[in-house]
Design a protein around this motif. Structure first.
Motif, PDB file in Angstrom:
ATOM      1  N   GLY A 194       0.844  -1.134  -0.064  1.00  0.00           N
ATOM      2  CA  GLY A 194      -0.149  -0.066  -0.003  1.00  0.00           C
ATOM      3  C   GLY A 194       0.972   1.058   0.081  1.00  0.00           C
ATOM      4  O   GLY A 194       0.201   2.390   0.147  1.00  0.00           O
ATOM      5  N   GLU A 195       2.356   1.211  -0.064  1.00  0.00           N
ATOM      6  CA  GLU A 195       3.186   2.193   0.104  1.00  0.00           C
ATOM      7  C   GLU A 195       4.040   2.591  -1.289  1.00  0.00           C
ATOM      8  O   GLU A 195       4.000   3.489  -1.762  1.00  0.00           O
ATOM      9  CB  GLU A 195       3.921   2.248   1.106  1.00  0.00           C
ATOM     10  N   SER A 196       4.453   1.490  -1.830  1.00  0.00           N
ATOM     11  CA  SER A 196       5.575   1.639  -2.923  1.00  0.00           C
ATOM     12  C   SER A 196       5.255   0.756  -3.933  1.00  0.00           C
ATOM     13  O   SER A 196       4.857  -0.450  -4.008  1.00  0.00           O
ATOM     14  CB  SER A 196       6.887   1.029  -2.312  1.00  0.00           C
ATOM     15  N   ASP A 197       5.468   1.404  -4.961  1.00  0.00           N
ATOM     16  CA  ASP A 197       5.302   0.786  -6.296  1.00  0.00           C
ATOM     17  C   ASP A 197       6.734   1.061  -7.152  1.00  0.00           C
ATOM     18  O   ASP A 197       6.954   1.835  -7.723  1.00  0.00           O
ATOM     19  CB  ASP A 197       4.265   1.563  -7.314  1.00  0.00           C
ATOM     20  N   PHE A 198       7.682   0.059  -6.575  1.00  0.00           N
ATOM     21  CA  PHE A 198       8.860  -0.154  -7.094  1.00  0.00           C
ATOM     22  C   PHE A 198       8.921  -0.155  -8.632  1.00  0.00           C
ATOM     23  O   PHE A 198       8.529  -1.246  -9.359  1.00  0.00           O
ATOM     24  CB  PHE A 198       9.681  -1.082  -6.337  1.00  0.00           C
ATOM     25  N   HIS A 199       9.337   0.717  -9.390  1.00  0.00           N
ATOM     26  CA  HIS A 199       9.488   0.629 -10.859  1.00  0.00           C
ATOM     27  C   HIS A 199      10.765   0.090 -11.268  1.00  0.00           C
ATOM     28  O   HIS A 199      10.963  -0.286 -12.467  1.00  0.00           O
ATOM     29  CB  HIS A 199       9.246   1.987 -11.615  1.00  0.00           C
ATOM     30  N   ALA A 200      11.809  -0.025 -10.317  1.00  0.00           N
ATOM     31  CA  ALA A 200      13.193  -0.674 -10.669  1.00  0.00           C
ATOM     32  C   ALA A 200      13.531  -1.206  -9.214  1.00  0.00           C
ATOM     33  O   ALA A 200      13.395  -0.562  -8.127  1.00  0.00           O
ATOM     34  CB  ALA A 200      14.324   0.548 -10.964  1.00  0.00           C
ATOM     35  N   ILE A 234      18.986  -5.251  -1.213  1.00  0.00           N
ATOM     36  CA  ILE A 234      18.140  -4.893  -2.341  1.00  0.00           C
ATOM     37  C   ILE A 234      17.967  -3.356  -2.396  1.00  0.00           C
ATOM     38  O   ILE A 234      17.947  -2.481  -1.474  1.00  0.00           O
ATOM     39  CB  ILE A 234      16.661  -5.475  -1.823  1.00  0.00           C
ATOM     40  N   LEU A 235      17.701  -2.895  -3.538  1.00  0.00           N
ATOM     41  CA  LEU A 235      17.557  -1.540  -3.877  1.00  0.00           C
ATOM     42  C   LEU A 235      16.241  -1.335  -4.782  1.00  0.00           C
ATOM     43  O   LEU A 235      16.060  -2.067  -5.509  1.00  0.00           O
ATOM     44  CB  LEU A 235      18.820  -0.990  -4.575  1.00  0.00           C
ATOM     45  N   GLU A 278      11.650   7.461  -4.884  1.00  0.00           N
ATOM     46  CA  GLU A 278      12.778   7.922  -4.134  1.00  0.00           C
ATOM     47  C   GLU A 278      13.773   6.389  -4.191  1.00  0.00           C
ATOM     48  O   GLU A 278      12.903   5.368  -3.991  1.00  0.00           O
ATOM     49  CB  GLU A 278      12.313   8.095  -2.563  1.00  0.00           C
ATOM     50  N   LEU A 279      15.098   6.576  -4.093  1.00  0.00           N
ATOM     51  CA  LEU A 279      15.861   5.343  -3.810  1.00  0.00           C
ATOM     52  C   LEU A 279      15.812   4.983  -2.384  1.00  0.00           C
ATOM     53  O   LEU A 279      16.083   5.762  -1.460  1.00  0.00           O
ATOM     54  CB  LEU A 279      17.328   5.676  -4.233  1.00  0.00           C
ATOM     55  N   PRO A 319      16.090   5.288   3.038  1.00  0.00           N
ATOM     56  CA  PRO A 319      16.399   6.285   2.000  1.00  0.00           C
ATOM     57  C   PRO A 319      17.663   6.235   1.423  1.00  0.00           C
ATOM     58  O   PRO A 319      18.690   6.298   2.385  1.00  0.00           O
ATOM     59  CB  PRO A 319      15.769   7.612   2.345  1.00  0.00           C
ATOM     60  N   ALA A 320      17.892   6.671   0.179  1.00  0.00           N
ATOM     61  CA  ALA A 320      19.483   6.838  -0.188  1.00  0.00           C
ATOM     62  C   ALA A 320      19.286   8.067  -1.396  1.00  0.00           C
ATOM     63  O   ALA A 320      18.377   8.158  -2.055  1.00  0.00           O
ATOM     64  CB  ALA A 320      20.098   5.584  -0.726  1.00  0.00           C
ATOM     65  N   ASP A 321      20.404   8.685  -1.569  1.00  0.00           N
ATOM     66  CA  ASP A 321      20.459   9.656  -2.445  1.00  0.00           C
ATOM     67  C   ASP A 321      20.929   9.195  -3.695  1.00  0.00           C
ATOM     68  O   ASP A 321      21.781   8.311  -3.814  1.00  0.00           O
ATOM     69  CB  ASP A 321      21.251  11.033  -1.827  1.00  0.00           C
ATOM     70  N   ILE A 322      20.517   9.802  -4.789  1.00  0.00           N
ATOM     71  CA  ILE A 322      20.898   9.485  -6.177  1.00  0.00           C
ATOM     72  C   ILE A 322      21.042  10.628  -7.085  1.00  0.00           C
ATOM     73  O   ILE A 322      19.983  11.446  -7.005  1.00  0.00           O
ATOM     74  CB  ILE A 322      20.214   8.285  -7.015  1.00  0.00           C
TER      75      ILE A 322
END
Length: 279
Positions: free
Chosen positions: A121-127, A135-136, A141-142, A153-156
């Protein structure tokens, strides 16, 4: 390992198919048996070619026949994590008892069934990518996780269209509109890969050295040294949707590329491709 494509990086430019891409010996299908492919991968257990689509997971055999496996889930992010072990994200289909979006889900039976892991219900990871780095996932947001349950969270520098993680170390690759990015610390920090082609999708092989990528227009590139240097391969003749790298029983490198028109397979390190279905 395999990474799934997110959004198109650049305007697609048409090109003429190279002679290194051949049509099937049999007549085969004139169009793909599925639409909106988001990922592709080889099961390291039996070598099965798995295609993640808007209409669920399909297995494509050597004759080019595609058979759906499991429930209808719009599999957006998709990655093969081991023999019969798959990770994915996306949206539930009719009569599928999963939240919208499904968050991170896992299959341990080759896609016949799926279980929720986290961020339902929170994330739709497209990658998505998984490897020695953990796991990334990218859902706008990354995010990084060591177990798929707890995320940070991580910056990219730029949104990734595709992610690929090394199976033998902490390195991660990301295709972006700014160029190919590399992380040497599991996605914590990133730098540009000098001299790399502008790729839409990228995948890391099980040997930890072979990397394959495809430009938005369909030109294949292969690296034998973990993305340090690149060899240009054939043109697929159509915009790319996904790429995967696997190993044959004799140790040869297998590369699968799914375009908008065909599922292509190479068993000679990406020098030539044969269309399993489509074209």
């Amino acid at each position: 390992m395999v990474a799934a494509s997110a959004a198109v990086l650049l305007g697609v430019v048409g090109c003429t198919p190279s002679q290194a891409v051949s049509t099937p010996a049999a007549s085969g299908a004139e169009t793909l048996p599925f639409s909106h492919v988001h990922g592709v991968g080889f099961d390291p257990g039996d070598g099965a070619l798995l295609v993640a689509t808007h209409d669920g997971l399909f297995v494509v055999d050597e004759a080019g026949d595609a058979n759906r496996v499991g429930p209808v889930i719009d599999l957006m992010g998709f990655v093969v994590a081991g023999p019969e072990r798959l990770l994915a994200s996306g949206h539930p289909g009719p009569d599928v008892d999963l939240p919208e979006p499904v968050g991170l889900i896992e299959s341990t039976d080759g896609g016949r069934s799926w279980d929720p892991v986290s961020r339902q219900g929170e994330s739709d990871f497209h990658a998505l990518a998984t490897g020695d780095a953990g796991i990334l996932g990218y859902d706008g947001e990354l995010r990084r996780s060591t177990d798929g349950v707890a995320w940070e969270p991580a910056d990219i520098p730029a949104p990734p269209a595709a992610l690929a993680a090394s199976p033998t170390g902490p390195e991660v690759l990301a295709t972006t509109s700014q160029g190919l990015l590399r992380s040497a610390d599991g996605g914590a920090t990133w730098s540009e890969v000098d001299g790399a082609p502008l790729l839409q999708v990228v995948a890391w092989g099980e040997d930890g050295a072979t990397v394959a990528g495809v430009e938005p227009s369909g030109t294949v590139w292969v690296s034998a040294d973990g993305a340090a240097t690149w060899q240009r391969g054939p043109e697929t003749g159509a915009p790319v949707q996904a790429v995967a790298v696997g190993s044959a029983d004799d140790g040869a490198v297998r590369i699968a590329v799914v375009t908008t028109e065909a599922v292509l397979l190479s068993e000679d390190d990406g020098q030539t491709f044969e269309a399993l279905t489509g074209l």
